[in-house]
Design a protein around this motif. Structure first.
Motif, mmCIF file in Angstrom:
data_model
loop_
_atom_site.group_PDB
_atom_site.id
_atom_site.type_symbol
_atom_site.label_atom_id
_atom_site.label_comp_id
_atom_site.label_asym_id
_atom_site.label_seq_id
_atom_site.Cartn_x
_atom_site.Cartn_y
_atom_site.Cartn_z
ATOM 1 N N GLN A 99 0.828 -1.220 0.000
ATOM 2 C CA GLN A 99 0.000 0.000 0.000
ATOM 3 C C GLN A 99 0.854 1.259 0.000
ATOM 4 O OE1 GLN A 99 -1.898 -1.548 3.672
ATOM 5 N NE2 GLN A 99 -3.211 0.256 3.332
ATOM 6 N N VAL A 100 1.856 1.265 0.893
ATOM 7 C CA VAL A 100 2.725 2.445 1.014
ATOM 8 C C VAL A 100 3.451 2.700 -0.299
ATOM 9 C CG1 VAL A 100 4.844 3.300 2.115
ATOM 10 C CG2 VAL A 100 3.049 2.284 3.515
ATOM 11 N N ALA A 101 4.010 1.631 -0.866
ATOM 12 C CA ALA A 101 4.799 1.798 -2.093
ATOM 13 C C ALA A 101 3.916 2.236 -3.260
ATOM 14 C CB ALA A 101 5.518 0.497 -2.430
ATOM 15 N N GLN A 102 2.702 1.707 -3.328
ATOM 16 C CA GLN A 102 1.809 2.121 -4.424
ATOM 17 C C GLN A 102 1.497 3.606 -4.325
ATOM 18 O OE1 GLN A 102 -1.621 -0.547 -4.645
ATOM 19 N NE2 GLN A 102 -0.250 -2.285 -4.486
ATOM 20 N N LYS A 103 1.242 4.070 -3.104
ATOM 21 C CA LYS A 103 0.955 5.506 -2.935
ATOM 22 C C LYS A 103 2.193 6.343 -3.251
ATOM 23 C CE LYS A 103 -2.664 5.169 0.521
ATOM 24 N NZ LYS A 103 -2.873 4.988 1.938
#
Ligand code: SF4
Length: 302
Positions: free
Chosen positions: A177-181
């Motif tokens: 999630q963090v990396a996608q954002k």
């Protein structure tokens, strides 16, 4: 001068709250920059290394700390030396004088705030070449917004698509999630990688994906997500250089290099999806991965 943000650090998604003047947090970084090495590097993708090299600065410590880290002596063991802000600027200007195509900040996430100040001053003092932020993508969007004016190129990893493996190997179940954002914010700021007339990167984003043994980085789903969110022109570097190191020997499923078949599987996904701005690596005859990259297409979205 004391920086209040470092007295209770929430610079990265760990948000461990360490007072970095008194103790080290999850990433093990103190308040001052520590580096292992600063040199011209010729093993990055062709638009990054070019003919004169990438002016690479390897920072000690890391906020992700993967159990198979290929740079574990620097990122986990922290071998290196402390440098002042003035020395960091001198190093950047020296690399520029040496002909570097860019300043390549490797594993910078835990020093992002300090780097904003340093890069602002370095630019005032004559740093003109592009600045490249080379991170695991375990970055907070707020921090990336602070970096927007001083960074030209982002080179984020997209390491895992599945939380279960991000948790198991990097103790970061929120990584996908963090990396996608983070990648989304990077692309919002800079767009896709742009090259000059000599094929050297000037601006933009190139996403790296390391294929893990047994396809544990979720290559199919990861590449599908990138193609579906950003289209088939998104520049991707498909890396096959994994080898077991650091703590990987305690995880039998990661205790070997990747096979040609596994890398080919990831390549097949790329071809199936029609991704056409992809840098790939070749397995050399002695079973080690060469640092050379090929590109199916010019990664130029001008
Ligand atoms: S950068 Fe380091 S000290 Fe700061 S929140 Fe992240 S892990 Fe903690």
């Amino acid at each position: 001068m004391i920086n209040p943000f470092l007295e209770s650090c929430v610079m990265c998604p760990r948000e461990c709250g360490a007072n970095r003047y008194q103790r080290r947090g999850y990433c093990q970084a103190g308040a001052e920059l520590e580096i292992n090495l600063a040199q011209l590097h010729f093993g990055e993708e062709p638009p990054i290394s070019g003919s004169r090299g990438s002016g690479t600065i390897f920072f000690c410590h890391c906020n992700l700390r993967c159990i198979y880290c290929q740079n574990y002596q620097i990122s986990i063991k922290g071998y290196g030396r402390e440098i002042s802000q003035a020395q960091a600027i001198e190093i950047m200007l020296f690399l520029q004088e040496q002909g570097a195509h860019n300043i390549n900040l490797v594993t910078p996430s835990h020093y992002a705030l300090q780097l904003v100040e340093i890069l602002t001053k370095a630019k005032e003092q004559g740093l003109k070449i592009p600045v490249l932020y080379n991170s695991s993508a375990y970055d907070k969007v707020e921090m990336l917004k602070v970096l927007e004016d001083v960074v030209d190129i982002y080179l984020p990893d997209y390491k895992y698509h599945h939380a279960v493996y991000a948790k198991k190997y990097s103790h970061a179940p929120d990584y996908p999630q963090v990396a996608q954002k983070a990648i989304s914010e990077m692309i919002r700021q800079k767009g896709f990688l742009q090259l000059d007339s000599e094929g050297i990167a000037t601006k933009g984003v190139l996403v790296r994906h390391l294929v893990l043994p047994n396809m544990l980085s979720g290559s199919r789903a990861a590449l599908q997500m990138l193609a579906s969110d950003y289209g088939t022109k998104i520049p991707i570097s498909l890396m096959g250089q994994y080898y077991p190191t650091y703590d990987a020997h305690h995880y039998p499923e990661l205790d070997r290099g990747i096979t040609e078949k596994e890398y080919q599987k990831a390549l097949d996904v790329i071809y199936d999806l029609g991704l056409d701005c992809v840098y790939i690596q070749e397995l050399s005859s002695d079973d080690s991965w060469t640092p050379d990259f090929l590109c199916n297409n010019a990664a130029n979205n001008d």
